[in-house]
Design a protein around this motif. Structure first.
Motif, PDB file in Angstrom:
ATOM      1  N   GLY A  13      52.677 -25.335  -1.492  1.00  0.00           N
ATOM      2  CA  GLY A  13      51.721 -26.366  -1.097  1.00  0.00           C
ATOM      3  C   GLY A  13      50.710 -26.763  -2.149  1.00  0.00           C
ATOM      4  N   ALA A  15      49.509 -29.144  -4.836  1.00  0.00           N
ATOM      5  CA  ALA A  15      49.748 -30.473  -5.416  1.00  0.00           C
ATOM      6  C   ALA A  15      48.762 -30.725  -6.553  1.00  0.00           C
ATOM      7  N   ALA A  21      46.237 -24.518  -0.963  1.00  0.00           N
ATOM      8  CA  ALA A  21      47.162 -23.512  -1.490  1.00  0.00           C
ATOM      9  C   ALA A  21      46.684 -22.996  -2.851  1.00  0.00           C
ATOM     10  N   GLN A  40      56.517 -29.873  -4.971  1.00  0.00           N
ATOM     11  CA  GLN A  40      57.444 -30.809  -4.343  1.00  0.00           C
ATOM     12  C   GLN A  40      57.439 -32.123  -5.113  1.00  0.00           C
ATOM     13  N   CYS A  63      60.545 -27.038  -4.527  1.00  0.00           N
ATOM     14  CA  CYS A  63      60.894 -26.766  -3.131  1.00  0.00           C
ATOM     15  C   CYS A  63      60.503 -27.949  -2.254  1.00  0.00           C
ATOM     16  N   ASP A  64      61.506 -28.578  -1.677  1.00  0.00           N
ATOM     17  CA  ASP A  64      61.284 -29.594  -0.647  1.00  0.00           C
ATOM     18  C   ASP A  64      61.702 -28.942   0.663  1.00  0.00           C
ATOM     19  N   THR A  66      62.260 -29.931   3.485  1.00  0.00           N
ATOM     20  CA  THR A  66      63.224 -30.590   4.370  1.00  0.00           C
ATOM     21  C   THR A  66      64.652 -30.140   4.039  1.00  0.00           C
ATOM     22  N   PHE A  94      52.965 -33.192   6.175  1.00  0.00           N
ATOM     23  CA  PHE A  94      53.136 -34.603   5.803  1.00  0.00           C
ATOM     24  C   PHE A  94      53.304 -35.436   7.061  1.00  0.00           C
ATOM     25  N   ILE A 118      58.478 -31.195   8.608  1.00  0.00           N
ATOM     26  CA  ILE A 118      57.784 -30.729   7.399  1.00  0.00           C
ATOM     27  C   ILE A 118      56.629 -29.796   7.743  1.00  0.00           C
ATOM     28  N   TYR A 156      44.346 -38.437  14.103  1.00  0.00           N
ATOM     29  CA  TYR A 156      45.117 -37.275  13.641  1.00  0.00           C
ATOM     30  C   TYR A 156      46.517 -37.292  14.265  1.00  0.00           C
ATOM     31  N   ALA A 189      41.388 -24.611   9.550  1.00  0.00           N
ATOM     32  CA  ALA A 189      40.300 -24.957   8.618  1.00  0.00           C
ATOM     33  C   ALA A 189      39.578 -26.218   9.073  1.00  0.00           C
ATOM     34  N   SER A 196      45.987 -34.649   1.009  1.00  0.00           N
ATOM     35  CA  SER A 196      46.496 -34.904   2.368  1.00  0.00           C
ATOM     36  C   SER A 196      45.414 -35.494   3.245  1.00  0.00           C
TER      37      SER A 196
HETATM   38  P1  NAD Z   1      47.430 -31.083  -0.200  1.00  0.00           P
HETATM   39  O1  NAD Z   1      47.857 -32.514  -0.172  1.00  0.00           O
HETATM   40  O2  NAD Z   1      46.818 -30.582  -1.415  1.00  0.00           O
HETATM   41  O3  NAD Z   1      48.637 -30.137   0.214  1.00  0.00           O
HETATM   42  C1  NAD Z   1      49.718 -30.547   1.036  1.00  0.00           C
HETATM   43  C2  NAD Z   1      50.976 -30.059   0.364  1.00  0.00           C
HETATM   44  O4  NAD Z   1      52.120 -30.312   1.184  1.00  0.00           O
HETATM   45  C3  NAD Z   1      51.226 -30.766  -0.980  1.00  0.00           C
HETATM   46  O5  NAD Z   1      51.312 -29.804  -1.995  1.00  0.00           O
HETATM   47  C4  NAD Z   1      52.575 -31.449  -0.782  1.00  0.00           C
HETATM   48  O6  NAD Z   1      53.379 -31.446  -1.954  1.00  0.00           O
HETATM   49  C5  NAD Z   1      53.191 -30.525   0.280  1.00  0.00           C
HETATM   50  N1  NAD Z   1      54.339 -31.156   0.940  1.00  0.00           N
HETATM   51  C6  NAD Z   1      54.390 -32.303   1.658  1.00  0.00           C
HETATM   52  N2  NAD Z   1      55.660 -32.550   2.018  1.00  0.00           N
HETATM   53  C7  NAD Z   1      56.429 -31.538   1.536  1.00  0.00           C
HETATM   54  C8  NAD Z   1      57.817 -31.222   1.564  1.00  0.00           C
HETATM   55  N3  NAD Z   1      58.717 -32.024   2.163  1.00  0.00           N
HETATM   56  N4  NAD Z   1      58.242 -30.084   0.962  1.00  0.00           N
HETATM   57  C9  NAD Z   1      57.363 -29.266   0.337  1.00  0.00           C
HETATM   58  N5  NAD Z   1      56.039 -29.514   0.258  1.00  0.00           N
HETATM   59  C10 NAD Z   1      55.589 -30.647   0.850  1.00  0.00           C
HETATM   60  O7  NAD Z   1      46.410 -30.960   1.046  1.00  0.00           O
HETATM   61  P2  NAD Z   1      45.759 -29.673   1.749  1.00  0.00           P
HETATM   62  O8  NAD Z   1      44.619 -30.209   2.522  1.00  0.00           O
HETATM   63  O9  NAD Z   1      45.548 -28.588   0.773  1.00  0.00           O
HETATM   64  O10 NAD Z   1      46.861 -29.268   2.809  1.00  0.00           O
HETATM   65  C11 NAD Z   1      47.376 -27.938   2.914  1.00  0.00           C
HETATM   66  C12 NAD Z   1      47.504 -27.564   4.381  1.00  0.00           C
HETATM   67  O11 NAD Z   1      46.195 -27.414   4.939  1.00  0.00           O
HETATM   68  C13 NAD Z   1      48.223 -28.603   5.242  1.00  0.00           C
HETATM   69  O12 NAD Z   1      49.049 -27.936   6.184  1.00  0.00           O
HETATM   70  C14 NAD Z   1      47.064 -29.285   5.941  1.00  0.00           C
HETATM   71  O13 NAD Z   1      47.453 -29.889   7.165  1.00  0.00           O
HETATM   72  C15 NAD Z   1      46.159 -28.091   6.173  1.00  0.00           C
HETATM   73  N6  NAD Z   1      44.779 -28.397   6.523  1.00  0.00           N
HETATM   74  C16 NAD Z   1      44.020 -29.206   5.725  1.00  0.00           C
HETATM   75  C17 NAD Z   1      42.724 -29.501   6.078  1.00  0.00           C
HETATM   76  C18 NAD Z   1      41.880 -30.421   5.238  1.00  0.00           C
HETATM   77  O14 NAD Z   1      40.890 -30.962   5.749  1.00  0.00           O
HETATM   78  N7  NAD Z   1      42.188 -30.616   3.979  1.00  0.00           N
HETATM   79  C19 NAD Z   1      42.178 -28.960   7.246  1.00  0.00           C
HETATM   80  C20 NAD Z   1      42.959 -28.120   8.044  1.00  0.00           C
HETATM   81  C21 NAD Z   1      44.279 -27.852   7.661  1.00  0.00           C
END
Ligand code: NAD
Length: 256
Positions: A13, A15, A21, A40, A63-64, A66, A94, A118, A156, A189, A196
């Protein structure tokens, strides 16, 4: 001696440097974990490789989620690179942009299936695959969820339904893998500005509302999430499984 010294972690996760992550990976690295990280898509590969070198990751794998083949391949590659697997971080989600606006009930079948695949199924597939390498030593898995799983949060939408499925999966997987000493938990969180998060309409309003109305009267930080992740992933959390831990400055307890 760090809290996760000698532990072998697989992190999905990252990016960019704001990704939850990445923040969690930094915390695990600072407490002695060795790791493999994934990315990804080619668009983020070089950025993730740079971050991975800061983490001194043993390997960086595509790693994708899907693709089932990708999940098994990355777990196997982690086993080869690290000689085992103790910790898994799943921070992947996603949803199509048009599914994150307007009414939830207008979501199309392809958008619904994509978000659920996803954001929720991938954790089940990953847990099943990772457990193969964990069975002798036990292990700990963590995923990321959000309050929109429990209550309606405007825009959401399908992501809330996805997170509800993810949270239920955490409980079922925890029950399945508990006899093998594998713990499975989630952090719910509060909102944090990441790539995202930008996809959710009115995210800035979510952020300011959470900051104003939560008992601690502030937004959470990546460090808040990373510290809680360290607790759940390390032996400090040895008695905790199947749990969804809110790291949201208390926002979820408020009724009005
Ligand atoms: P982020 O965009 O940095 O991370 C999301 C990740 O999902 C990216 O690295 C992306 O490449 C990956 N991803 C999407 N589709 C994919 C696929 N098909 N295969 C592999 N990877 C894939 O954003 P983030 O906020 O760090 O999100 C991480 C997690 O935290 C998510 O599950 C998000 O829902 C959750 N979250 C975020 C928040 C927030 O406010 N940022 C709050 C609660 C939960």
């Amino acid at each position: 001696m760090g809290l996760v010294s000698g532990k072998k972690a697989l992190i999905l996760g990252i990016a960019n440097e704001r990704s939850l992550a990445y923040v969690i990976a930094q915390r695990l690295a600072s407490e002695g974990a060795a790791m493999v990280v994934t990315y990804q898509g080619e668009a983020v590969e070089s950025r993730v490789r740079n971050l991975a070198s800061e983490l001194q990751a043993a390997a960086v794998e595509p790693c994708d989620v899907t693709r089932d083949g990708d999940i098994d391949a990355v777990v196997d590659a982690t086993g080869r690179a690290l000689g085992g697997l103790d910790l898994v971080v799943h921070a992947v989600a996603f949803a199509d942009k048009e599914a994150l606006v307007g009414r939830y009930c207008d979501v199309t079948r392809p958008s619904f299936l994509k978000a659920l695949e996803i954001g929720a199924y991938s954790f089940t597939a990953l847990a099943r695959s990772a457990a193969r390498l964990m069975q002798s030593s036990g292990g700990s898995m963590l995923t990321l969820t959000y309050f929109g799983a429990e209550k309606v949060v405007p825009h959401y939408n399908v992501m809330g339904v996805t997170k509800a499925a993810l949270e239920a999966s955490v409980r079922y997987i925890a029950a399945d893998l508990g006899p093998d000493a594998i713990r499975v938990n989630a952090i719910s969180a509060g909102p944090i500005k990441t790539l995202s998060a930008k996809g959710v309409r009115d995210f800035n309003s979510m952020l300011s509302l959470a900051g104003e109305r939560s008992p601690l009267r502030r937004n959470i930080t990546g460090r808040d999430v990373a510290d809680a992740a360290l607790f759940l992933l390390s032996d400090l959390g040895a008695g905790v499984t199947g749990e969804v831990l809110h790291v949201d400055a208390g926002y979820n307890i408020m009724g009005m």
